[in-house]
Design a protein around this motif. Structure first.
Motif, PDB file in Angstrom:
ATOM      1  N   LEU A 113       0.981  -1.291   0.161  1.00  0.00           N
ATOM      2  CA  LEU A 113      -0.262   0.168   0.065  1.00  0.00           C
ATOM      3  C   LEU A 113       0.839   1.460   0.423  1.00  0.00           C
ATOM      4  O   LEU A 113       1.772   1.426   0.902  1.00  0.00           O
ATOM      5  CB  LEU A 113      -0.884   0.242   1.422  1.00  0.00           C
ATOM      6  CG  LEU A 113      -1.878   0.683   1.270  1.00  0.00           C
ATOM      7  CD1 LEU A 113      -3.351   0.722   0.166  1.00  0.00           C
ATOM      8  CD2 LEU A 113      -2.338   1.200   2.610  1.00  0.00           C
ATOM      9  N   VAL A 114       0.461   2.007  -0.952  1.00  0.00           N
ATOM     10  CA  VAL A 114       1.953   2.366  -1.496  1.00  0.00           C
ATOM     11  C   VAL A 114       0.948   4.033  -1.426  1.00  0.00           C
ATOM     12  O   VAL A 114       0.009   4.422  -1.740  1.00  0.00           O
ATOM     13  CB  VAL A 114       2.153   2.588  -2.955  1.00  0.00           C
ATOM     14  CG1 VAL A 114       2.865   4.019  -3.005  1.00  0.00           C
ATOM     15  CG2 VAL A 114       2.831   1.688  -2.445  1.00  0.00           C
ATOM     16  N   ASP A 133      -2.674   4.254  -2.802  1.00  0.00           N
ATOM     17  CA  ASP A 133      -2.407   2.624  -3.756  1.00  0.00           C
ATOM     18  C   ASP A 133      -2.255   1.976  -3.416  1.00  0.00           C
ATOM     19  O   ASP A 133      -0.979   1.767  -3.127  1.00  0.00           O
ATOM     20  CB  ASP A 133      -1.389   3.916  -5.502  1.00  0.00           C
ATOM     21  CG  ASP A 133      -2.241   4.890  -6.557  1.00  0.00           C
ATOM     22  OD1 ASP A 133      -3.232   3.974  -6.414  1.00  0.00           O
ATOM     23  OD2 ASP A 133      -1.233   5.563  -6.162  1.00  0.00           O
ATOM     24  N   LEU A 134      -2.941   0.389  -4.002  1.00  0.00           N
ATOM     25  CA  LEU A 134      -2.535  -0.908  -3.904  1.00  0.00           C
ATOM     26  C   LEU A 134      -2.248  -1.214  -5.087  1.00  0.00           C
ATOM     27  O   LEU A 134      -2.649  -1.613  -5.690  1.00  0.00           O
ATOM     28  CB  LEU A 134      -4.218  -1.283  -3.116  1.00  0.00           C
ATOM     29  CG  LEU A 134      -4.115  -3.007  -2.797  1.00  0.00           C
ATOM     30  CD1 LEU A 134      -2.744  -2.976  -1.996  1.00  0.00           C
ATOM     31  CD2 LEU A 134      -5.032  -3.513  -2.287  1.00  0.00           C
ATOM     32  N   LEU A 171      -5.599   0.199   4.676  1.00  0.00           N
ATOM     33  CA  LEU A 171      -4.447  -1.341   5.039  1.00  0.00           C
ATOM     34  C   LEU A 171      -5.646  -1.885   5.409  1.00  0.00           C
ATOM     35  O   LEU A 171      -5.362  -3.067   4.765  1.00  0.00           O
ATOM     36  CB  LEU A 171      -3.882  -0.465   6.084  1.00  0.00           C
ATOM     37  CG  LEU A 171      -3.330  -1.316   6.284  1.00  0.00           C
ATOM     38  CD1 LEU A 171      -2.130  -1.816   5.040  1.00  0.00           C
ATOM     39  CD2 LEU A 171      -1.594  -1.194   7.614  1.00  0.00           C
ATOM     40  N   ASP A 172      -6.702  -1.715   5.957  1.00  0.00           N
ATOM     41  CA  ASP A 172      -7.841  -2.668   5.818  1.00  0.00           C
ATOM     42  C   ASP A 172      -8.661  -3.644   4.971  1.00  0.00           C
ATOM     43  O   ASP A 172      -8.769  -4.644   4.942  1.00  0.00           O
ATOM     44  CB  ASP A 172      -8.712  -2.519   7.625  1.00  0.00           C
ATOM     45  CG  ASP A 172      -7.762  -1.766   8.350  1.00  0.00           C
ATOM     46  OD1 ASP A 172      -7.154  -2.259   9.321  1.00  0.00           O
ATOM     47  OD2 ASP A 172      -9.370  -1.094   9.575  1.00  0.00           O
ATOM     48  N   ALA A 173      -8.787  -2.230   4.120  1.00  0.00           N
ATOM     49  CA  ALA A 173     -10.040  -2.720   2.955  1.00  0.00           C
ATOM     50  C   ALA A 173      -8.698  -3.520   2.188  1.00  0.00           C
ATOM     51  O   ALA A 173      -9.281  -5.185   1.164  1.00  0.00           O
ATOM     52  CB  ALA A 173      -9.895  -1.419   2.306  1.00  0.00           C
ATOM     53  N   LEU A 215      -6.735  -8.845  -0.602  1.00  0.00           N
ATOM     54  CA  LEU A 215      -5.341  -9.497  -0.973  1.00  0.00           C
ATOM     55  C   LEU A 215      -5.960 -10.513  -0.084  1.00  0.00           C
ATOM     56  O   LEU A 215      -5.223 -11.287  -0.345  1.00  0.00           O
ATOM     57  CB  LEU A 215      -4.448  -8.826  -0.318  1.00  0.00           C
ATOM     58  CG  LEU A 215      -4.037  -7.744  -1.474  1.00  0.00           C
ATOM     59  CD1 LEU A 215      -2.652  -7.336  -0.718  1.00  0.00           C
ATOM     60  CD2 LEU A 215      -3.857  -7.592  -2.485  1.00  0.00           C
ATOM     61  N   GLY A 216      -6.821 -10.883   0.595  1.00  0.00           N
ATOM     62  CA  GLY A 216      -6.327 -11.913   2.466  1.00  0.00           C
ATOM     63  C   GLY A 216      -5.138 -12.282   2.721  1.00  0.00           C
ATOM     64  O   GLY A 216      -4.700 -13.302   3.378  1.00  0.00           O
ATOM     65  N   ARG A 217      -4.070 -11.060   2.872  1.00  0.00           N
ATOM     66  CA  ARG A 217      -3.199 -10.915   3.329  1.00  0.00           C
ATOM     67  C   ARG A 217      -2.670  -9.393   3.942  1.00  0.00           C
ATOM     68  O   ARG A 217      -3.150  -8.687   2.917  1.00  0.00           O
ATOM     69  CB  ARG A 217      -1.930 -11.410   2.443  1.00  0.00           C
ATOM     70  CG  ARG A 217      -1.937 -11.435   1.202  1.00  0.00           C
ATOM     71  CD  ARG A 217      -1.386 -11.941   0.539  1.00  0.00           C
ATOM     72  NE  ARG A 217      -0.491 -11.738  -0.799  1.00  0.00           N
ATOM     73  CZ  ARG A 217      -1.335 -11.911  -1.885  1.00  0.00           C
ATOM     74  NH1 ARG A 217      -2.652 -12.945  -2.073  1.00  0.00           N
ATOM     75  NH2 ARG A 217      -1.638 -11.700  -3.002  1.00  0.00           N
TER      76      ARG A 217
END
Length: 246
Positions: free
Chosen positions: A119-120, A130-131, A195-197, A202-204
């Motif tokens: 996560l940038v 951005d992810l 970050l939670d989203a 991603l599942g990680r």
């Protein structure tokens, strides 16, 4: 060959020589006003430069001022643009030109520097998030006002509210601290929510990376964040390497 990198943002102009190893050299910060930029570049740069690589999200007037100043001493100028795909990195936007080139270049650098999910977060005039996943797939992002811009807008609308100053605390007992805590807190909340989203998508848990002039104060409140000051210039160096090879 003498080559230089230029990152022209909304609040800062940074430049660095491009080393023979394909990485930026020592970064120089220069004045960010149309009337000052030509003299600043004349002082910072050698008399002649073979090629200049420019990434710009600044206003047209400032961009033209920088290009004019570079034209006086550079044999060639190459302006970076967002691409839908660059190596393994794939941009989520259906219209790639709408993704700021600074965000695009930051993603190139993140993926090249170890890969992995990330996560940038860029903290300048705007707060951009951005992810990108470990395969180089950009999953989209968010844009909001940065804490600095929040303070500037509040001060413009209500001059009695100070534009700067204060310390982040949970519950402030004076106006300066309340403003710092509220504006930084809004940005921190968006980052943490993102970050939670990202974990859900991603599942990680991805790495959390911060860059930009306003990133230091936010990184201090995020125990899991890594601050990378030169991320856009790092990405521009990668883009320049590919451009020079064509």
């Amino acid at each position: 060959m003498s080559a230089w990198l230029f990152d022209l943002g909304n609040t800062r102009l940074k430049c660095a020589p491009l080393g023979s190893d394909g990485r930026p050299g020592q970064t120089i910060a220069l004045p960010h006003r149309e009337e000052d930029v030509a003299a600043a570049l004349a002082d910072a740069l050698p008399a002649r430069v073979d090629v200049a690589y420019l990434a710009s999200v600044a206003s047209p007037g400032l961009r033209v001022a920088v290009l004019d100043a570079l034209t006086a001493r550079c044999s060639r100028i190459s302006v970076a643009r967002t691409q839908s795909r660059f190596g393994p990195v794939r941009i989520a936007y259906a219209q790639p030109h709408k993704l700021g080139v600074d965000r695009f270049l930051a993603l190139l650098a993140v993926h090249a520097q170890g890969g992995g999910d990330a996560l940038v977060c860029g903290v300048g005039t705007a707060l951009t998030i951005d992810l990108i996943d470990r395969d180089g797939r950009h999953l989209g992002g968010r844009i909001a006002p940065s804490p600095t811009l929040m303070r500037e807008v509040l001060h413009a609308r209500a001059p009695q509210l100070p534009e700067a100053g204060g310390t982040y605390v949970n519950f402030a007992a004076d106006t300066e601290d309340a403003l710092a805590s509220g504006c930084d807190g809004a940005a921190l909340a968006l980052i943490e929510r993102s970050l939670d989203a990202a974990r859900g998508a991603l599942g990680r848990t991805p790495r959390l990376l911060l860059h930009g002039g306003g990133s230091e104060s936010l990184a201090a409140q995020l125990s899991n964040a890594t601050q990378v000051a030169t991320l856009v210039l790092d990405g521009l160096a990668i883009w320049a390497g590919a451009e020079s090879a064509t």
